[in-house]
Structure formats: structure tokens, C-alpha cells
Design a protein around this motif. Structure first.
Motif, PDB file in Angstrom:
ATOM      1  N   LEU A  73       8.422  48.644  31.807  1.00 11.81           N
ATOM      2  CA  LEU A  73       8.692  47.206  31.755  1.00 11.81           C
ATOM      3  C   LEU A  73      10.054  46.985  32.394  1.00 11.81           C
ATOM      4  O   LEU A  73      11.050  47.583  31.965  1.00 11.81           O
ATOM      5  CB  LEU A  73       8.722  46.734  30.296  1.00 11.81           C
ATOM      6  N   ALA A  74      10.086  46.154  33.434  1.00 14.83           N
ATOM      7  CA  ALA A  74      11.364  45.901  34.124  1.00 14.83           C
ATOM      8  C   ALA A  74      11.622  44.412  34.174  1.00 14.83           C
ATOM      9  O   ALA A  74      10.681  43.605  34.283  1.00 14.83           O
ATOM     10  CB  ALA A  74      11.313  46.467  35.544  1.00 14.83           C
ATOM     11  N   LEU A  81      25.915  41.380  41.050  1.00 11.07           N
ATOM     12  CA  LEU A  81      24.655  42.119  40.964  1.00 11.07           C
ATOM     13  C   LEU A  81      23.823  41.570  39.809  1.00 11.07           C
ATOM     14  O   LEU A  81      24.379  41.145  38.786  1.00 11.07           O
ATOM     15  CB  LEU A  81      24.963  43.604  40.727  1.00 11.07           C
ATOM     16  N   PRO A  82      22.503  41.553  39.959  1.00 12.29           N
ATOM     17  CA  PRO A  82      21.674  40.989  38.889  1.00 12.29           C
ATOM     18  C   PRO A  82      21.719  41.816  37.603  1.00 12.29           C
ATOM     19  O   PRO A  82      22.045  43.008  37.630  1.00 12.29           O
ATOM     20  CB  PRO A  82      20.266  41.002  39.492  1.00 12.29           C
ATOM     21  N   TYR A  83      21.391  41.144  36.497  1.00 13.65           N
ATOM     22  CA  TYR A  83      21.164  41.855  35.228  1.00 13.65           C
ATOM     23  C   TYR A  83      19.774  42.476  35.316  1.00 13.65           C
ATOM     24  O   TYR A  83      18.787  41.752  35.516  1.00 13.65           O
ATOM     25  CB  TYR A  83      21.229  40.869  34.049  1.00 13.65           C
ATOM     26  N   VAL A  84      19.683  43.795  35.199  1.00 13.38           N
ATOM     27  CA  VAL A  84      18.387  44.472  35.350  1.00 13.38           C
ATOM     28  C   VAL A  84      18.217  45.530  34.269  1.00 13.38           C
ATOM     29  O   VAL A  84      19.143  46.304  34.022  1.00 13.38           O
ATOM     30  CB  VAL A  84      18.286  45.193  36.726  1.00 13.38           C
ATOM     31  N   PHE A  85      17.058  45.528  33.616  1.00 12.14           N
ATOM     32  CA  PHE A  85      16.694  46.738  32.847  1.00 12.14           C
ATOM     33  C   PHE A  85      15.314  47.177  33.284  1.00 12.14           C
ATOM     34  O   PHE A  85      14.511  46.373  33.789  1.00 12.14           O
ATOM     35  CB  PHE A  85      16.785  46.538  31.325  1.00 12.14           C
ATOM     36  N   ASP A  86      15.045  48.438  33.108  1.00  7.21           N
ATOM     37  CA  ASP A  86      13.751  49.005  33.488  1.00  7.21           C
ATOM     38  C   ASP A  86      13.542  50.257  32.665  1.00  7.21           C
ATOM     39  O   ASP A  86      14.297  51.219  32.804  1.00  7.21           O
ATOM     40  CB  ASP A  86      13.763  49.358  34.989  1.00  7.21           C
ATOM     41  N   PHE A  87      12.564  50.231  31.755  1.00  9.69           N
ATOM     42  CA  PHE A  87      12.344  51.446  30.953  1.00  9.69           C
ATOM     43  C   PHE A  87      10.868  51.714  30.730  1.00  9.69           C
ATOM     44  O   PHE A  87      10.037  50.798  30.723  1.00  9.69           O
ATOM     45  CB  PHE A  87      13.083  51.376  29.612  1.00  9.69           C
ATOM     46  N   THR A  95       7.883  52.676  28.186  1.00  8.94           N
ATOM     47  CA  THR A  95       7.712  52.320  26.774  1.00  8.94           C
ATOM     48  C   THR A  95       7.468  53.570  25.923  1.00  8.94           C
ATOM     49  O   THR A  95       7.331  53.475  24.707  1.00  8.94           O
ATOM     50  CB  THR A  95       6.569  51.288  26.604  1.00  8.94           C
ATOM     51  N   SER A  96       7.431  54.744  26.556  1.00 13.30           N
ATOM     52  CA  SER A  96       7.558  56.003  25.812  1.00 13.30           C
ATOM     53  C   SER A  96       9.065  56.231  25.630  1.00 13.30           C
ATOM     54  O   SER A  96       9.880  55.578  26.295  1.00 13.30           O
ATOM     55  CB  SER A  96       6.926  57.157  26.607  1.00 13.30           C
ATOM     56  N   VAL A  97       9.429  57.158  24.737  1.00  7.93           N
ATOM     57  CA  VAL A  97      10.859  57.393  24.500  1.00  7.93           C
ATOM     58  C   VAL A  97      11.560  57.677  25.827  1.00  7.93           C
ATOM     59  O   VAL A  97      12.656  57.184  26.085  1.00  7.93           O
ATOM     60  CB  VAL A  97      11.080  58.563  23.500  1.00  7.93           C
ATOM     61  N   ALA A  98      10.920  58.450  26.674  1.00  7.01           N
ATOM     62  CA  ALA A  98      11.426  58.682  28.038  1.00  7.01           C
ATOM     63  C   ALA A  98      10.228  58.747  28.972  1.00  7.01           C
ATOM     64  O   ALA A  98       9.098  59.011  28.533  1.00  7.01           O
ATOM     65  CB  ALA A  98      12.223  59.976  28.111  1.00  7.01           C
ATOM     66  N   ALA A  99      10.482  58.492  30.257  1.00  3.26           N
ATOM     67  CA  ALA A  99       9.410  58.571  31.255  1.00  3.26           C
ATOM     68  C   ALA A  99       8.854  59.998  31.307  1.00  3.26           C
ATOM     69  O   ALA A  99       9.568  60.967  31.030  1.00  3.26           O
ATOM     70  CB  ALA A  99       9.964  58.173  32.625  1.00  3.26           C
ATOM     71  N   ARG A 100       7.588  60.119  31.683  1.00  6.38           N
ATOM     72  CA  ARG A 100       7.002  61.445  31.832  1.00  6.38           C
ATOM     73  C   ARG A 100       7.765  62.258  32.889  1.00  6.38           C
ATOM     74  O   ARG A 100       7.913  63.469  32.794  1.00  6.38           O
ATOM     75  CB  ARG A 100       5.524  61.315  32.222  1.00  6.38           C
ATOM     76  N   LEU A 105      26.205  47.281  30.152  1.00  5.84           N
ATOM     77  CA  LEU A 105      24.978  46.578  30.498  1.00  5.84           C
ATOM     78  C   LEU A 105      23.979  47.576  31.082  1.00  5.84           C
ATOM     79  O   LEU A 105      24.388  48.546  31.733  1.00  5.84           O
ATOM     80  CB  LEU A 105      25.266  45.504  31.557  1.00  5.84           C
ATOM     81  N   PRO A 106      22.662  47.357  30.868  1.00  6.03           N
ATOM     82  CA  PRO A 106      21.701  48.182  31.587  1.00  6.03           C
ATOM     83  C   PRO A 106      21.948  48.015  33.083  1.00  6.03           C
ATOM     84  O   PRO A 106      22.313  46.929  33.524  1.00  6.03           O
ATOM     85  CB  PRO A 106      20.332  47.617  31.171  1.00  6.03           C
ATOM     86  N   SER A 107      21.745  49.066  33.821  1.00  6.35           N
ATOM     87  CA  SER A 107      21.990  49.136  35.270  1.00  6.35           C
ATOM     88  C   SER A 107      23.456  49.332  35.622  1.00  6.35           C
ATOM     89  O   SER A 107      23.768  49.577  36.798  1.00  6.35           O
ATOM     90  CB  SER A 107      21.444  47.930  36.046  1.00  6.35           C
ATOM     91  N   GLN A 108      24.352  49.274  34.650  1.00  3.56           N
ATOM     92  CA  GLN A 108      25.777  49.482  34.966  1.00  3.56           C
ATOM     93  C   GLN A 108      25.995  50.907  35.502  1.00  3.56           C
ATOM     94  O   GLN A 108      26.696  51.097  36.493  1.00  3.56           O
ATOM     95  CB  GLN A 108      26.598  49.257  33.693  1.00  3.56           C
ATOM     96  N   ARG A 109      25.341  51.903  34.842  1.00  2.00           N
ATOM     97  CA  ARG A 109      25.449  53.286  35.320  1.00  2.00           C
ATOM     98  C   ARG A 109      24.845  53.401  36.717  1.00  2.00           C
ATOM     99  O   ARG A 109      25.401  54.016  37.616  1.00  2.00           O
ATOM    100  CB  ARG A 109      24.703  54.232  34.338  1.00  2.00           C
ATOM    101  N   ARG A 110      23.704  52.736  36.896  1.00  2.66           N
ATOM    102  CA  ARG A 110      22.993  52.820  38.179  1.00  2.66           C
ATOM    103  C   ARG A 110      23.815  52.176  39.301  1.00  2.66           C
ATOM    104  O   ARG A 110      23.926  52.725  40.395  1.00  2.66           O
ATOM    105  CB  ARG A 110      21.642  52.101  38.014  1.00  2.66           C
ATOM    106  N   TYR A 111      24.415  51.039  39.027  1.00  2.00           N
ATOM    107  CA  TYR A 111      25.212  50.374  40.060  1.00  2.00           C
ATOM    108  C   TYR A 111      26.455  51.208  40.395  1.00  2.00           C
ATOM    109  O   TYR A 111      26.884  51.252  41.552  1.00  2.00           O
ATOM    110  CB  TYR A 111      25.623  48.969  39.607  1.00  2.00           C
TER     111      TYR A 111
END
Ligand code: NDP
Ligand code: PYC
Length: 336
Positions: free
Chosen positions: A164-165, A174-180, A182-187, A303-309
Motif C-alpha cells: 500500500l503506497a 519532496l512529497p510525503y510518501v509511504f509505501d509498505f 502489509t506483511s511485517v516485511a516484504a518477501r 517522516l516516511p521516505s526521509q531515509r529514502r530521500y
């Protein structure tokens, strides 16, 4: 010895695209697929970066993805609904074909939705919602995957890792973005633990007998767990309903049945919903947004995406770091 080499976005994109074309993908698909892979590597999202190339090529060789598929868009100018039939091709090209129309309709109608049907899906969703936010609209994206996840309270694979993003445009930034997942972590994260030979954190997965496990191989054989127990299970189920049942495409269990144990990329649909930030007549959404987001930083939260940015900024100034081993593999694939 430093095992890393640093490449510009364009140089790495050229290598990845050539490797994918060399594996049989059409030039348009190779270009679009390479773009999402290199964006992931640039932003240090390893679970959907270079490591995915082997899976893309294996899926192509397995006959599940159509190498030359040309996406077909259908819509009516006076309606906010768009359908993109990917015709069995990889999803990034289908998204790129439909995204400008989705942003235009969201601006015109206030809200618009786009279903991508019959696509092969392996990629992260944040590049898509981020692109829509850069075009000035907020966006939600979601899709099933293969049945890798047990529902809360269950012991067998039923749901996908169903990402879900969400992106919200921020004027001048930069936009506010999250993307995860819905399992604890992606496969993909579990796969990386298996490749790196490292145990999983507690609480990610159960084995084939339903017992908690930290062994990545046992977890891949068993099932992943949903984030937030029953809450993640409900969100993942909503995604099966909206991005499966509603758009007339496959559920994760149906995509898995099609895969028949071959462990290729899933083939199903995706749903995107876009909104104009002023759709309901809000007077100053940009300043209102700023008031909220500034409070995060003020109290030391990230914020989510802060690490990514931050990873992106480093990649853009220094180049995208990849191992010499990966560079050699890519050079070999792109020349042969
Ligand atoms: P993560 O758990 O790594 O990250 C999820 C989100 O939470 C990111 O936006 C991340 O931002 C943010 N975040 C992480 N830590 C914090 C924190 N401490 N404070 C605030 N925000 C935080 O991702 P997942 O493993 O769940 O998913 C990884 C990727 O897998 C996604 O991009 C998803 O689209 C993809 N995926 C794709 C599937 C498909 O079928 N195509 C299936 C499942 C997953 P940041 O990036 O800045 O850390
Ligand atoms: O990492 O869970 C995952 C995934 C599934 C499909 C693409 N990525």
C-alpha cells in the motif's frame, strides 16, 4: 579494498536496460523496468533493486510475462475511470502509459481511478505515487501479489504481501510518501536474508507447521505474518478486494495457482486512486500540510521516505554505489 563502484543514474539505467533487452524484453519494457529498478537501488531499497533482475529474466523465460506486450488504455473522456490492459507485460510500462491521463482526470474531476489489469508485478509502488504527486495530485496505489502470507490467527498462506503506497504533494518540496508491504516485511526482504545467510527478526514468519521461525528458508516455505496482527490482515484483505475483486483481476491465491510453485513474479492487477488536494474546496492545502509535517521534525520524529530521500541525495552527489561483483555481472549480461 573498497568493493563499491559509483555510477550515475543514466549509466546504471543503461546497463540494466541493456541486460533486460539482452534477456529478450522489448526496448520499451526494458527502459521502464530498468527505471524502477535503478530508482530502488538509488534510494537504497535493495529488496526491489538490482536483485530483482534475475527474477524478471526468470519470469520471462518461464513464459509468464509477455516480452513485447503493448498496454491498451480504455476510458471515456467524461468519466474519471481508466483501465489499462497490460496484456501480460510488466507493470511499469502500463503505469507509465496511463499515469499522465490519471493525473489529468484527478485534476479535472477531483478524484480519478486507474486499474491496471493483467500485468506481471515485481516492483515497489513508491515510484508511481511519487510521480503522481510530482504532477500535483495525491495518490494511493495497491496490489495483491502471490499468496505468501497467513491471515492473523491462521497458519497457511492466503494473502499476498500486498503493498500500500500513498503520496501527498508538498508545494516546493519532496512529497510525503509511504509505501509498505502489509506483511511485517516484504518477501524480498526475506529473500535477501536467505541470500545473505542471516536470520530473520522474531515475529516475521511461521514455518510450514505454523511454528514461529527466524530461518528465512523455513519462512519462505511456511508463511509470512501480517503487520499489526489483525489490523494488517484486514488491510491486506481490503487490497485483495479492491485491487482484485473490484477491478476484475486475480487474488493472490489465484496468482499463486497460476504460478504453480515455479516462484516467478506474480501476474494480477493493480489499483491507483488519485485526488486533487483541493477537490473539496480546501482553501490552502499546502500551508495546512506544512503545519502538520513540520511538527514531526520539531519533535524529532522522522517522516516516511526521509531515509529514502537522504539515500537519494547521497546517490545523486556521489553516484549510485553497487558492488564490483554486480557491476561485472551487469556488464557481462549487457554485452552478451
Ligand atoms: P519498509 O518496512 O522498509 O518501509 C515501509 C515504509 O515505512 C517506507 O515508506 C519507509 O520509509 C517507512 N519507514 C520505515 N521506518 C520508518 C520509521 N522509523 N519512521 C517513519 N517511517 C518509516 O518496507 P516494506 O518491507 O514493508 O516494503 C518494501 C517495498 O516492497 C515497498 O516499496 C513495496 O512497494 C514493495 N512491495 C512490493 C510488492 C509487490 O507486489 N509489487 C509486494 C510487497 C512489497 P523509508 O523508505 O524512508 O525508510
Ligand atoms: O517483496 O513481497 C515482495 C514482493 C512481491 C512481489 C513483488 N515484491
Amino acid at each position: 579494498m573498497n568493493d563499491q563502484v559509483y555510477l550515475s543514474f543514466d549509466a546504471l539505467h543503461h546497463l540494466v536496460s541493456a541486460a533486460l533487452s539482452g534477456g529478450g524484453l522489448s526496448a520499451r519494457h526494458a527502459d521502464a523496468v530498468a527505471r524502477v529498478i535503478v530508482k530502488a537501488e538509488r534510494d537504497q531499497c535493495r529488496s526491489h533493486g538490482l536483485y530483482r533482475i534475475a527474477g524478471v529474466l526468470k519470469t520471462l523465460q518461464g513464459g509468464v510475462a509477455e516480452a513485447e506486450a503493448v498496454p491498451e488504455i480504455s476510458h471515456s473522456d467524461d468519466k474519471p475511470i481508466i483501465k489499462v490492459n497490460a496484456r501480460g507485460g510488466f507493470s511499469p510500462l502500463a503505469f507509465e502509459c496511463g499515469a499522465p491521463l490519471l493525473a489529468e482526470k484527478a485534476g479535472r474531476f477531483g478524484i480519478a481511478a486507474m486499474a491496471i489489469n493483467d500485468c506481471v508485478h515485481f516492483s515497489a509502488l513508491w515510484p508511481e505515487v511519487e510521480q503522481l504527486a510530482e504532477a500535483g495530485v495525491a495518490a494511493l496505489a495497491m496490489c495483491p501479489s502471490n499468496a505468501y502470507v497467513a491471515p492473523a490467527g491462521g497458519i497457511r498462506k492466503l494473502l499476498g504481501t500486498n503493498p500500500l503506497a500513498f503520496a501527498w504533494p508538498c508545494t516546493g518540496g519532496l512529497p510525503y510518501v509511504f509505501d509498505f508491504a502489509t506483511s511485517v516485511a516484504a518477501r524480498g526482504e526475506v529473500e535477501l536474508h536467505r541470500l545473505d545467510n542471516t536470520p530473520l527478526p522474531q515475529g516475521w514468519a511461521i514455518d510450514a507447521e505454523g511454528r514461529p521461525t527466524t530461518d528465512p528458508a523455513a519462512a519462505l516455505d511456511g508463511a509470512l505474518l501480517t503487520f499489526g496482527a489483525h489490523k494488517g490482515s484486514a488491510v491486506a484483505t481490503m487490497i485483495e478486494l479492491l485491487a482484485g475483486v473490484l477491478i476484475g483481476d486475480l487474488l493472490s491465491i489465484e496468482s499463486s495457482a497460476l504460478d504453480n510453485g515455479r516462484l516467478l513474479a506474480p501476474r494480477h492487477g493493480e489499483l491507483l486512486i488519485a485526488f486533487a488536494p483541493d477537490a473539496f474546496g480546501a482553501a490552502s492545502p499546502a500551508a495546512h500540510t506544512q503545519k502538520l509535517l513540520a511538527e514531526f521534525t520539531a519533535q524529532g520524529a522522522r517522516l516516511p521516505s526521509q531515509r529514502r530521500y537522504a539515500a537519494r541525495a547521497q546517490s545523486l552527489s556521489r553516484g549510485i554505489g553497487i558492488s564490483r561483483e554486480n557491476l561485472a555481472k551487469l556488464q557481462q549480461m549487457s554485452s552478451g
